[in-house]
Write an enzyme that holds these catalytic residues in place. Structure first.
Site, PDB file in Angstrom:
ATOM      1  CE1 TYR A  17      -3.429   2.753   0.528  1.00  0.00           C
ATOM      2  CE2 TYR A  17      -2.350   3.235   2.613  1.00  0.00           C
ATOM      3  CZ  TYR A  17      -3.260   3.573   1.638  1.00  0.00           C
ATOM      4  OH  TYR A  17      -4.004   4.713   1.755  1.00  0.00           O
TER       5      TYR A  17
ATOM      6  CG  ASP B  50      -2.083  12.992   4.487  1.00  0.00           C
ATOM      7  OD1 ASP B  50      -2.181  13.702   3.467  1.00  0.00           O
ATOM      8  OD2 ASP B  50      -2.703  11.933   4.651  1.00  0.00           O
TER       9      ASP B  50
ATOM     10  CG  ASP C 121      -4.020   8.068  -0.460  1.00  0.00           C
ATOM     11  OD1 ASP C 121      -5.046   8.497  -1.006  1.00  0.00           O
ATOM     12  OD2 ASP C 121      -3.616   8.455   0.650  1.00  0.00           O
TER      13      ASP C 121
ATOM     14  CD  GLU D 192      -9.177  11.296   0.853  1.00  0.00           C
ATOM     15  OE1 GLU D 192      -8.812  12.363   1.377  1.00  0.00           O
ATOM     16  OE2 GLU D 192      -8.528  10.235   0.940  1.00  0.00           O
TER      17      GLU D 192
ATOM     18  CG  ASN E 183      -6.284   3.064   7.091  1.00  0.00           C
ATOM     19  OD1 ASN E 183      -5.234   2.475   6.883  1.00  0.00           O
ATOM     20  ND2 ASN E 183      -6.347   4.381   7.125  1.00  0.00           N
TER      21      ASN E 183
ATOM     22  CD  GLU F 148      -9.397   6.409   7.520  1.00  0.00           C
ATOM     23  OE1 GLU F 148      -9.491   5.344   8.178  1.00  0.00           O
ATOM     24  OE2 GLU F 148      -8.381   6.735   6.890  1.00  0.00           O
TER      25      GLU F 148
ATOM     26  CB  CYS G 107      -4.026  11.996   8.001  1.00  0.00           C
ATOM     27  SG  CYS G 107      -4.074  10.416   8.873  1.00  0.00           S
TER      28      CYS G 107
ATOM     29  CG  ASP H 225      -4.528  12.482  -1.553  1.00  0.00           C
ATOM     30  OD1 ASP H 225      -4.508  11.695  -0.599  1.00  0.00           O
ATOM     31  OD2 ASP H 225      -3.544  13.183  -1.862  1.00  0.00           O
TER      32      ASP H 225
ATOM     33  CG  HIS I 247      -7.865   4.794  -1.217  1.00  0.00           C
ATOM     34  ND1 HIS I 247      -7.885   6.061  -0.705  1.00  0.00           N
ATOM     35  CD2 HIS I 247      -6.794   4.179  -0.662  1.00  0.00           C
ATOM     36  CE1 HIS I 247      -6.869   6.220   0.129  1.00  0.00           C
ATOM     37  NE2 HIS I 247      -6.183   5.099   0.162  1.00  0.00           N
TER      38      HIS I 247
ATOM     39  NE  ARG J 281     -10.111   8.263   3.447  1.00  0.00           N
ATOM     40  CZ  ARG J 281      -8.913   8.715   3.819  1.00  0.00           C
ATOM     41  NH1 ARG J 281      -7.828   8.090   3.395  1.00  0.00           N
ATOM     42  NH2 ARG J 281      -8.801   9.776   4.589  1.00  0.00           N
TER      43      ARG J 281
END
Length: 282
Positions: free
Chosen positions: A37, A52, A79, A108, A205, A181, A116, A81, A106, A151
């Site tokens: 990942y 982040d 990721d 989000e 996660n 998340e 984050c 974002d 992913h 996500r």
């Protein structure tokens, strides 16, 4: 390479550690992990020395994904974002991550600038807007094996019920895997897994020191999760190791145990490249 889709539908949960450079990718593969990942958090910290909180650009993240995919012999989950903009930007991101070699990405539903998922101060865009992003991501992929992960960060500010409802809508829009998340209790984690059991795979996660409990891989599998991301532990471990070495160096003390010169060169493939050099210059 075994496809990520096959691994996600296997009886045994898939565990993917976070890696942020080629050395970490090689170490994780040597340890036997079947997927890796690449997180935005680790990229911000390792490439920029920053938290982040939205500093990493699409180009910076893409370069990191490319580098890790180039040395990975297992599927890479990356990721992406928020997709870096509107649905048209999401399309461009998906195409770029796919060309880089990612097996999954992913996106989000956070507002911009994103943070984050285990930090406070996050909010989410309207669910209908995220549905269009998911649709754009699904439409953009050229390889049907590319796994689109949706996500939602709604749990922290909108509650678990809305987070589950959003995830269901994102699955309806075409997402292959769901990522809710930062649930904050074992009961919430069980509710998430049960809500989608037999419908669509769900990931957990797992962040050491984060907002979500760490019940262990066996417990996650029993709950019904298909994928466990241990997103940040390698960065935390590396930082602790570097700190110990630097403190010893500054104090004039003997250094702590570390990988040796020859061992490190073997790890990064020196023998293979020496052979290549001989092939082309001999």
């Amino acid at each position: 390479m075994t496809s990520l889709r096959h691994l996600l539908h296997a009886p045994e949960i898939l565990v993917a550690p976070g890696v942020y450079d080629g050395t970490g990718a090689r170490l994780a593969q040597a340890a036997g992990f079947r997927a890796l990942y690449v997180s935005g958090f680790q990229t911000a910290a390792s490439a920029l020395g920053l938290p982040d909180v939205g500093y990493v650009t699409m180009t910076q993240m893409l370069r990191r994904v490319e580098a890790i995919c180039d040395v990975a012999g297992v599927p890479v989950i990356a990721d992406a974002d928020t997709g870096y903009g509107n649905p048209l930007s999401v399309r461009r991101t998906v195409r770029a991550w796919e060309r880089a070699g990612a097996a999954a990405l992913h996106i989000e539903d956070q507002t911009s600038p994103k943070r984050c998922g285990h930090m406070l101060g996050r909010d989410v865009i309207p669910a209908a807007d995220m549905v269009q992003k998911v649709r754009a991501a699904v439409d953009a992929r050229r390889d049907d094996d590319l796994v689109i992960i949706a996500r939602t960060d709604a749990r922290t500010t909108r509650g678990l019920n809305e987070a589950i409802d959003r995830a269901a809508a994102y699955h309806e829009a075409g997402a292959d895997l769901l990522f809710i998340e930062s649930p904050e209790s074992l009961d919430e984690m069980r509710r998430i897994a049960e809500a989608f059991r037999g419908v669509v795979p769900v990931l957990s996660n797992q962040i050491e020191g984060g907002r979500t409990p760490l019940p262990g891989v066996a417990a996650l599998q029993e709950m019904g999760y298909s994928l466990a991301l241990f997103s940040l532990g390698t960065a935390f471990a590396a930082a602790k190791g570097m700190e110990a070495y630097l403190r010893a160096l500054a104090a004039g003390s003997a250094p702590p145990a570390m990988t040796g010169f020859d061992e490190f060169n073997a790890l990064v493939g020196l023998e293979e490249h020496t052979a290549l050099d001989a092939r082309y210059t001999g």
